[in-house]
Write a protein that holds these residues in place. Structure first.
Motif, PDB file in Angstrom:
ATOM      1  N   ASP A  41      65.153  31.254 -44.404  1.00  0.00           N
ATOM      2  CA  ASP A  41      63.918  31.861 -43.910  1.00  0.00           C
ATOM      3  C   ASP A  41      63.190  30.980 -42.893  1.00  0.00           C
ATOM      4  O   ASP A  41      62.012  31.197 -42.612  1.00  0.00           O
ATOM      5  CB  ASP A  41      62.986  32.201 -45.069  1.00  0.00           C
ATOM      6  N   LEU A  42      63.895  29.983 -42.324  1.00  0.00           N
ATOM      7  CA  LEU A  42      63.279  29.184 -41.277  1.00  0.00           C
ATOM      8  C   LEU A  42      63.116  30.019 -40.013  1.00  0.00           C
ATOM      9  O   LEU A  42      63.979  30.832 -39.663  1.00  0.00           O
ATOM     10  CB  LEU A  42      64.128  27.949 -40.969  1.00  0.00           C
ATOM     11  N   ASP A  43      62.031  29.790 -39.291  1.00  0.00           N
ATOM     12  CA  ASP A  43      61.708  30.585 -38.116  1.00  0.00           C
ATOM     13  C   ASP A  43      62.273  29.961 -36.834  1.00  0.00           C
ATOM     14  O   ASP A  43      61.675  30.078 -35.763  1.00  0.00           O
ATOM     15  CB  ASP A  43      60.190  30.740 -37.994  1.00  0.00           C
ATOM     16  N   ILE A  44      63.390  29.263 -36.935  1.00  0.00           N
ATOM     17  CA  ILE A  44      64.101  28.706 -35.784  1.00  0.00           C
ATOM     18  C   ILE A  44      65.596  28.893 -36.030  1.00  0.00           C
ATOM     19  O   ILE A  44      66.017  29.085 -37.174  1.00  0.00           O
ATOM     20  CB  ILE A  44      63.785  27.210 -35.561  1.00  0.00           C
ATOM     21  N   PRO A  45      66.428  28.846 -34.990  1.00  0.00           N
ATOM     22  CA  PRO A  45      67.878  28.942 -35.196  1.00  0.00           C
ATOM     23  C   PRO A  45      68.395  27.778 -36.048  1.00  0.00           C
ATOM     24  O   PRO A  45      67.909  26.647 -35.931  1.00  0.00           O
ATOM     25  CB  PRO A  45      68.448  28.880 -33.776  1.00  0.00           C
ATOM     26  N   VAL A  46      69.372  28.063 -36.898  1.00  0.00           N
ATOM     27  CA  VAL A  46      69.921  27.059 -37.811  1.00  0.00           C
ATOM     28  C   VAL A  46      71.436  27.000 -37.671  1.00  0.00           C
ATOM     29  O   VAL A  46      72.113  28.031 -37.661  1.00  0.00           O
ATOM     30  CB  VAL A  46      69.555  27.383 -39.273  1.00  0.00           C
ATOM     31  N   GLU A  66      78.778  22.298 -28.568  1.00  0.00           N
ATOM     32  CA  GLU A  66      78.947  23.549 -27.830  1.00  0.00           C
ATOM     33  C   GLU A  66      78.217  24.691 -28.520  1.00  0.00           C
ATOM     34  O   GLU A  66      77.631  25.560 -27.857  1.00  0.00           O
ATOM     35  CB  GLU A  66      80.438  23.866 -27.703  1.00  0.00           C
ATOM     36  N   THR A  67      78.232  24.692 -29.853  1.00  0.00           N
ATOM     37  CA  THR A  67      77.501  25.726 -30.601  1.00  0.00           C
ATOM     38  C   THR A  67      76.007  25.598 -30.363  1.00  0.00           C
ATOM     39  O   THR A  67      75.297  26.600 -30.164  1.00  0.00           O
ATOM     40  CB  THR A  67      77.808  25.607 -32.102  1.00  0.00           C
ATOM     41  N   ALA A  68      75.508  24.364 -30.372  1.00  0.00           N
ATOM     42  CA  ALA A  68      74.082  24.131 -30.108  1.00  0.00           C
ATOM     43  C   ALA A  68      73.723  24.578 -28.691  1.00  0.00           C
ATOM     44  O   ALA A  68      72.669  25.190 -28.467  1.00  0.00           O
ATOM     45  CB  ALA A  68      73.744  22.652 -30.304  1.00  0.00           C
ATOM     46  N   GLU A  69      74.591  24.294 -27.734  1.00  0.00           N
ATOM     47  CA  GLU A  69      74.350  24.720 -26.353  1.00  0.00           C
ATOM     48  C   GLU A  69      74.240  26.239 -26.259  1.00  0.00           C
ATOM     49  O   GLU A  69      73.352  26.767 -25.568  1.00  0.00           O
ATOM     50  CB  GLU A  69      75.478  24.230 -25.451  1.00  0.00           C
ATOM     51  N   ASP A  70      75.120  26.957 -26.956  1.00  0.00           N
ATOM     52  CA  ASP A  70      75.098  28.422 -26.917  1.00  0.00           C
ATOM     53  C   ASP A  70      73.784  28.967 -27.482  1.00  0.00           C
ATOM     54  O   ASP A  70      73.191  29.904 -26.922  1.00  0.00           O
ATOM     55  CB  ASP A  70      76.282  28.987 -27.702  1.00  0.00           C
ATOM     56  N   LEU A  71      73.327  28.400 -28.594  1.00  0.00           N
ATOM     57  CA  LEU A  71      72.086  28.872 -29.216  1.00  0.00           C
ATOM     58  C   LEU A  71      70.876  28.567 -28.331  1.00  0.00           C
ATOM     59  O   LEU A  71      69.967  29.392 -28.204  1.00  0.00           O
ATOM     60  CB  LEU A  71      71.915  28.247 -30.595  1.00  0.00           C
ATOM     61  N   ASP A 102      63.208  22.987 -31.851  1.00  0.00           N
ATOM     62  CA  ASP A 102      63.849  24.133 -31.217  1.00  0.00           C
ATOM     63  C   ASP A 102      65.052  24.622 -32.005  1.00  0.00           C
ATOM     64  O   ASP A 102      65.438  25.795 -31.906  1.00  0.00           O
ATOM     65  CB  ASP A 102      64.305  23.770 -29.796  1.00  0.00           C
ATOM     66  N   LEU A 103      65.657  23.738 -32.783  1.00  0.00           N
ATOM     67  CA  LEU A 103      66.889  24.050 -33.493  1.00  0.00           C
ATOM     68  C   LEU A 103      67.016  23.096 -34.673  1.00  0.00           C
ATOM     69  O   LEU A 103      66.573  21.950 -34.592  1.00  0.00           O
ATOM     70  CB  LEU A 103      68.091  23.891 -32.545  1.00  0.00           C
ATOM     71  N   ALA A 104      67.615  23.572 -35.768  1.00  0.00           N
ATOM     72  CA  ALA A 104      67.842  22.720 -36.938  1.00  0.00           C
ATOM     73  C   ALA A 104      69.332  22.691 -37.272  1.00  0.00           C
ATOM     74  O   ALA A 104      69.997  23.731 -37.242  1.00  0.00           O
ATOM     75  CB  ALA A 104      67.047  23.216 -38.146  1.00  0.00           C
ATOM     76  N   VAL A 105      69.847  21.500 -37.572  1.00  0.00           N
ATOM     77  CA  VAL A 105      71.226  21.331 -38.015  1.00  0.00           C
ATOM     78  C   VAL A 105      71.192  20.805 -39.447  1.00  0.00           C
ATOM     79  O   VAL A 105      70.711  19.700 -39.691  1.00  0.00           O
ATOM     80  CB  VAL A 105      72.003  20.351 -37.114  1.00  0.00           C
ATOM     81  N   CYS A 142      72.649  32.136 -41.525  1.00  0.00           N
ATOM     82  CA  CYS A 142      72.259  31.214 -40.472  1.00  0.00           C
ATOM     83  C   CYS A 142      72.881  31.673 -39.164  1.00  0.00           C
ATOM     84  O   CYS A 142      73.673  32.616 -39.141  1.00  0.00           O
ATOM     85  CB  CYS A 142      72.693  29.781 -40.810  1.00  0.00           C
ATOM     86  N   GLU A 143      72.525  31.029 -38.070  1.00  0.00           N
ATOM     87  CA  GLU A 143      73.036  31.440 -36.759  1.00  0.00           C
ATOM     88  C   GLU A 143      74.476  30.982 -36.525  1.00  0.00           C
ATOM     89  O   GLU A 143      75.223  31.612 -35.781  1.00  0.00           O
ATOM     90  CB  GLU A 143      72.142  30.894 -35.639  1.00  0.00           C
ATOM     91  N   ALA A 144      74.874  29.867 -37.127  1.00  0.00           N
ATOM     92  CA  ALA A 144      76.239  29.362 -36.916  1.00  0.00           C
ATOM     93  C   ALA A 144      76.623  28.416 -38.044  1.00  0.00           C
ATOM     94  O   ALA A 144      75.769  27.705 -38.599  1.00  0.00           O
ATOM     95  CB  ALA A 144      76.347  28.655 -35.567  1.00  0.00           C
ATOM     96  N   TYR A 145      77.919  28.433 -38.380  1.00  0.00           N
ATOM     97  CA  TYR A 145      78.468  27.466 -39.329  1.00  0.00           C
ATOM     98  C   TYR A 145      79.601  26.709 -38.635  1.00  0.00           C
ATOM     99  O   TYR A 145      80.489  27.321 -38.036  1.00  0.00           O
ATOM    100  CB  TYR A 145      79.005  28.151 -40.583  1.00  0.00           C
ATOM    101  N   VAL A 146      79.550  25.368 -38.699  1.00  0.00           N
ATOM    102  CA  VAL A 146      80.556  24.522 -38.047  1.00  0.00           C
ATOM    103  C   VAL A 146      81.239  23.676 -39.120  1.00  0.00           C
ATOM    104  O   VAL A 146      80.602  22.811 -39.729  1.00  0.00           O
ATOM    105  CB  VAL A 146      79.915  23.607 -36.984  1.00  0.00           C
ATOM    106  N   PRO A 147      82.525  23.895 -39.382  1.00  0.00           N
ATOM    107  CA  PRO A 147      83.249  23.112 -40.390  1.00  0.00           C
ATOM    108  C   PRO A 147      83.715  21.770 -39.820  1.00  0.00           C
ATOM    109  O   PRO A 147      83.558  21.498 -38.630  1.00  0.00           O
ATOM    110  CB  PRO A 147      84.438  24.006 -40.728  1.00  0.00           C
TER     111      PRO A 147
END
Length: 304
Positions: A153-158, A202-207, A131-134, A174-179
Motif C-alpha cells: 500500500d505504499l504510494d510510490i513504485p516498488v 534497468e527495471t528502475a530505469e523503466d519505472l 521516487d522509488l523503493a527497492v 508491486c511494480e516489479a520483482y527482480v530475482p
C-alpha cells in the motif's frame, strides 16, 4: 526537455565543460572531485547532447546518459541485522548510484520473521518521500509472499528483490520483482550477481521513465532543477552545509538539508520563474533527515 548526463574526466580544464553547460542553458546537478578526477552530473537541453559529447571527447573524458539522475531511491531491508546488511543491500544501493540517483538505506525496526514483521507509519512516510523503493528480501518464496503487506500500500513504485525465481510482481502487489539476490553473505561481484544488478538498474530505469511520462501529461509548474538552482542562489546558508548533497533533486521536488522551523518561510519566499515558491509547492518537514525541508512542486492542473 532536459537530458541528465554524467561527465567523468580529469580536473584539468574541466571548467571548459562547466562553461559550455552554462552557455547551453544547462545546470550542474552534482560535482565530485577525487584527486585528479572529476565527475559532474548535469542537465542540458536534449537538442544539445551532441555538443556535450563533442566537448567531452575534446577533453579526453567520458559522458553518458544518466536515466536515474535527479531521483531519490530508498533501499529498504527488513532489519539492520547482519543477515540483511551490509552485503546485498549495500551493493544494490552503491550500484544504483552509478546511474546518477541518490540512494538512502532504510532498515525496518521489526521486519524480520513471518510472525512479527511489520512496518510503522513513520517508516512508510519516510519511504514515500522517495521516487522509488527497492525492498531487498530473502531466499524463501513463502516468506516473501507473507511480507508483501510491508509494501503493497505504499504510494510510490516498488521493486522487490529476492532469491526465488518463481515469484511475480502481480502476486506480490508491486511494480516489479527482480530475482537473483536474497541473503547473500558476500559482496555481489560474481557474474550472476552483476547480471542481477544490471537487471535491477534497468527495471528502475523503466519505472522512472514511466513516472516521467506521467509528469509530462500534467507537467510541474516549475522544474525541480530550476528550484534547486534558485535556492542555491537565494539562500547563502546552503553553501555552508557540510553534509554531502545539501540539495537532493527528485522527480517532483527537492529536499533541502536546512531546518524546516528556521528556514521554511525564507524558502517559501524564493522566486522561481516568476512564481513565489510557497505558492506553487508544498513545503514541509522532511522525515528522512532531522532538520531537513521537503519541497513537493504542484502540477499545472492545480492552478485555478
Amino acid at each position: 526537455m532536459y537530458a541528465t548526463m554524467t561527465y567523468t574526466g580529469g580536473v584539468h580544464k574541466h571548467y571548459e565543460m562547466e562553461e559550455l553547460i552554462e552557455d547551453l542553458g544547462g545546470f550542474i546537478l552534482q560535482k565530485n572531485k577525487a584527486q585528479v578526477d572529476i565527475s559532474i552530473t548535469i542537465a542540458v537541453p536534449e537538442e544539445d547532447i551532441d555538443k556535450i559529447q563533442q566537448k567531452a571527447k575534446e577533453l579526453l573524458g567520458d559522458v553518458e546518459i544518466s536515466p536515474l539522475a535527479s531521483t531519490e531511491i530508498a533501499v529498504i531491508a527488513p532489519t539492520l541485522a547482519h543477515q540483511h546488511l551490509p552485503h546485498a543491500s549495500c551493493d544494490i544501493a552503491e550500484y544504483l548510484r552509478r546511474y546518477g540517483t541518490k540512494t538512502n538505506m532504510i532498515g525496518l525496526a521489526r521486519g524480520a520473521g513471518k510472525g512479527i514483521s511489520q512496518i510503522s507509519k513513520r517508516e512508510k512516510d519516510i519511504a514515500e518521500e522517495h521516487d522509488l523503493a527497492v525492498f531487498t528480501l530473502g531466499s524463501f518464496s513463502d516468506c516473501i509472499r507473507t511480507k508483501k503487506f510491508l509494501f503493497e500500500d505504499l504510494d510510490i513504485p516498488v521493486i522487490v528483490t529476492g532469491s526465488p525465481t518463481d515469484l511475480t510482481a502481480e502476486e506480490l502487489s508491486c511494480e516489479a520483482y527482480v530475482p537473483g539476490f536474497g541473503r547473500i553473505p558476500y559482496r555481489l561481484k560474481r557474474g550472476e550477481n552483476i547480471r542481477a544488478l544490471r537487471n535491477l538498474a534497468e527495471t528502475a530505469e523503466d519505472l522512472i521513465k514511466k513516472q516521467r511520462e506521467l509528469l509530462e501529461e500534467d507537467p510541474l509548474i516549475v522544474s525541480p532543477v530550476i528550484v534547486k538552482i534558485m535556492l542555491e542562489r537565494e539562500i547563502p546558508e546552503i553553501a555552508e552545509i557540510v553534509a554531502p548533497m545539501p540539495i537532493v533533486s527528485q522527480l517532483d521536488g527537492v529536499r533541502v538539508k536546512l531546518p524546516y522551523d528556521e528556514y521554511h518561510e525564507k524558502i517559501a519566499n524564493v522566486e522561481v520563474e516568476g512564481y513565489r515558491l510557497g505558492d506553487v509547492a508544498d513545503i514541509k518537514q522532511s522525515k528522512v533527515f532531522d532538520g531537513s525541508t521537503l519541497i513537493k512542486i504542484y502540477p499545472e492542473s492545480s492552478i485555478i
